[in-house]
Design an enzyme around this catalytic site. Structure first.
Site, PDB file in Angstrom:
ATOM      1  N   HIS A  82      -9.366   0.092   5.173  1.00 23.48           N
ATOM      2  CA  HIS A  82      -8.863  -0.393   3.890  1.00 23.48           C
ATOM      3  C   HIS A  82      -7.428  -0.848   4.068  1.00 23.48           C
ATOM      4  CE1 HIS A  82      -9.703  -0.728  -0.420  1.00 23.48           C
ATOM      5  NE2 HIS A  82      -8.413  -0.580  -0.584  1.00 23.48           N
ATOM      6  N   ASP A 161     -11.877   4.894 -10.210  1.00 27.29           N
ATOM      7  CA  ASP A 161     -11.005   3.883  -9.590  1.00 27.29           C
ATOM      8  C   ASP A 161     -11.300   2.506 -10.162  1.00 27.29           C
ATOM      9  OD1 ASP A 161      -8.969   3.039  -7.704  1.00 27.29           O
ATOM     10  OD2 ASP A 161     -10.588   1.997  -6.685  1.00 27.29           O
ATOM     11  N   ARG A 168      -4.333  -0.742 -14.005  1.00 27.99           N
ATOM     12  CA  ARG A 168      -3.038  -0.849 -13.312  1.00 27.99           C
ATOM     13  C   ARG A 168      -2.672  -2.314 -13.093  1.00 27.99           C
ATOM     14  NH1 ARG A 168      -4.178   1.665  -8.124  1.00 27.99           N
ATOM     15  NH2 ARG A 168      -2.058   1.181  -7.533  1.00 27.99           N
ATOM     16  N   SER A 183      -6.037   5.807  -5.291  1.00 27.31           N
ATOM     17  CA  SER A 183      -7.019   4.737  -5.482  1.00 27.31           C
ATOM     18  C   SER A 183      -7.778   4.476  -4.179  1.00 27.31           C
ATOM     19  CB  SER A 183      -6.283   3.469  -5.942  1.00 27.31           C
ATOM     20  OG  SER A 183      -7.055   2.322  -5.741  1.00 27.31           O
ATOM     21  N   LYS A 187     -11.890   6.175  -3.249  1.00 27.38           N
ATOM     22  CA  LYS A 187     -13.104   5.369  -3.034  1.00 27.38           C
ATOM     23  C   LYS A 187     -13.561   5.435  -1.589  1.00 27.38           C
ATOM     24  CE  LYS A 187     -10.786   0.834  -3.416  1.00 27.38           C
ATOM     25  NZ  LYS A 187      -9.645   1.206  -4.236  1.00 27.38           N
TER      26      LYS A 187
HETATM   27  N1  URA Z   1      -5.902  -1.157  -2.647  1.00 34.32           N
HETATM   28  C1  URA Z   1      -6.532  -0.273  -3.463  1.00 34.32           C
HETATM   29  O1  URA Z   1      -7.729  -0.055  -3.324  1.00 34.32           O
HETATM   30  N2  URA Z   1      -5.827   0.341  -4.409  1.00 34.32           N
HETATM   31  C2  URA Z   1      -4.521   0.132  -4.580  1.00 34.32           C
HETATM   32  O2  URA Z   1      -3.944   0.744  -5.454  1.00 34.32           O
HETATM   33  C3  URA Z   1      -3.853  -0.784  -3.734  1.00 34.32           C
HETATM   34  C4  URA Z   1      -4.579  -1.426  -2.757  1.00 34.32           C
END
Ligand code: URA
Length: 443
Positions: A82, A161, A168, A183, A187
């Site tokens: 990620h 999320d 957000r 966040s 996930k």
């Molecule tokens: N990627 C995400 O999944 N969440 C964030 O808050 C920032 C980048």
């Protein structure tokens, strides 16, 4: 539940109890707390931060808000990556099929555009028919069958999320270390991974531009992962210029396809390979970085990575022919060239300006319910340090209406700096590797 006293407490800089965070996340996900109250609470977190116990409780509550893709679904090893978010960052679309082609299950759950950054889900949905909202059962079947699914948060998987991320984005509460960490990790941990690789963006286009803040974010997420049994490694990569050339949803998907075909920009390929090496090492598929890199390069040169991408596109409702012809993606009706206004060196291509311009052209959202225009954006082939001549084409602008050309041109005027000397040293493409043992500088 009485939310106002909790907002007051957080606004006044006091920590909330772990149980309060669990109740808040449960009630918000169930629709029992209105967006305006949650937005106020998020702003209080943005301004005052979170104690470690609060962050752990928030992450766990978000993780438990939905089902998990845990073991039994898709063969282990199950490894994902990620990114903390950037401009032109289409690495996930390259990396997931490339690593899956090497025998690792990749249950990749991504996000939509956030702030000035693009989102993998929006890029994938530029493929006509492509669905990212798979049910839990469909995602599990696909993982078992082809070893990779490219999905988003849904009402079943990471629903907290899904809601908080969108809120957000629309309330200027993105750039917060605990909110980003919760966040991402909630996930990713819901995927039931055996390993996770993080791409921590550094530079003016990152959510947290300072290196120290980025390293802190990396350490925070690594701790959350390791404490929950998920070995986690991070690479810090440059976001002081856009990654690759294309910025905009369909343009980036097309560029990712070209990387998988072996003809894409070298920086995108390099970041994908280096993150892929970490994924193969975590998966235990390879024991040495040089062998892992050779395996990934072979996946590109043999065509197995692009074939895996075609399988994923077909499984998720798109036309697999796209893997051979990215021209099947939506095209903007107007394409205009942007030329250098003088001789000189490119000293900056400001990613934040470019990312905001893509949003302004309709390629991102101002409100969470906005539709987006997949075709608009930029292809900027020049990089900081390049020597250019007056009149040389530096970029192409992809717009829907002639009236948008002025917006696109103004953004490029602001983003692309020319000077008579090459005064700026671009950041190293990959500068640090962070593990639970500490930070290693790769410069
Ligand atoms: N990627 C995400 O999944 N969440 C964030 O808050 C920032 C980048």
């Amino acid at each position: 539940m009485h939310v106002v006293p909790l907002i007051e407490q957080k606004r006044n800089g006091e920590a909330l109890a772990p149980d309060d965070w669990s109740s808040l996340v449960r009630a918000y996900t169930a629709g029992h707390i209105p967006d305006y109250q949650m937005a106020a609470l998020l702003m209080a977190v943005y301004l005052n931060g979170m104690a470690p116990g609060e962050l752990a409780a928030l992450t766990d509550a978000m993780l438990r808000s939905g089902a998990s893709l845990h073991a039994g679904d898709g063969r282990p090893p199950r490894v994902d990556k990620h990114s903390t978010g950037g401009v032109g960052d289409k690495v996930s679309i390259v990396l997931a099929p490339m690593v899956a082609a090497c025998g690792v299950t990749v249950p990749m759950m991504s996000g939509r555009g956030l702030g000035h950054t693009g989102g993998t889900l929006d890029k994938l949905e530029s493929i006509p028919g492509f669905r990212t909202d798979l049910t839990l059962a469909a995602a599990r079947r696909q993982l078992d069958r082809i070893g990779c699914a490219l999905i988003g948060q849904t009402a079943e998987i990471a629903p907290a999320d899904q809601k908080l991320y969108a809120l957000r984005d629309a309330t200027a509460t993105v750039e917060s270390t605990p909110l980003i960490a919760a966040s991402i990790m909630s996930k990713k941990l819901a995927e039931g991974l055996t390993g996770l690789v993080l791409d921590i963006k550094r530079g003016s286009g990152a959510f947290l531009p300072d290196l120290e803040d980025e390293l802190e974010l990396a350490r925070t997420m690594i701790n959350l992962g390791e404490e929950r049994g998920c070995p986690t490694v991070a690479l810090v990569t440059a976001m002081d210029r856009p990654l690759g050339y294309a910025c905009g949803n369909a343009l980036e998907t097309a560029e990712a396809v070209r990387v998988l075909q072996g003809t894409g920009p070298p920086d995108v390929l390099e970041v994908a390979l280096r993150l892929g090496v970490e994924m193969l090492l975590l998966a235990g598929v390879e024991q040495e970085a040089s062998r892992a890199r050779a395996t990934l390069e072979h996946a590109i040169s043999s065509g197995s990575a692009i074939a895996k991408f075609a399988d994923i596109v077909e499984a998720q409702g798109g036309n697999p022919a796209l893997a051979e012809d990215p021209g099947l993606l939506p095209q903007a009706p107007l394409v205009e060239t942007y030329e250098a206004s003088s001789d000189g060196y490119v000293t900056e291509v400001a990613p934040r300006v470019i990312g905001k311009a893509v949003v302004a052209l309709g390629g991102g959202r101002h409100r969470k319910e906005d539709d987006i225009d997949a075709a608009v954006g930029f292809v900027i082939e020049t990089k900081p340090g390049d020597r250019v001549h007056r009149g040389q084409p530096l970029a192409s602008m992809f717009v829907r209406e002639a009236s948008q050309t002025a917006t696109a041109r103004a953004a490029l005027n602001t983003a692309i700096h020319l000077a008579s000397d090459p005064t700026v040293e671009p950041l190293p493409l990959i500068s640090h590797r962070v593990t639970k043992q500490g930070v290693e500088s790769l410069d």
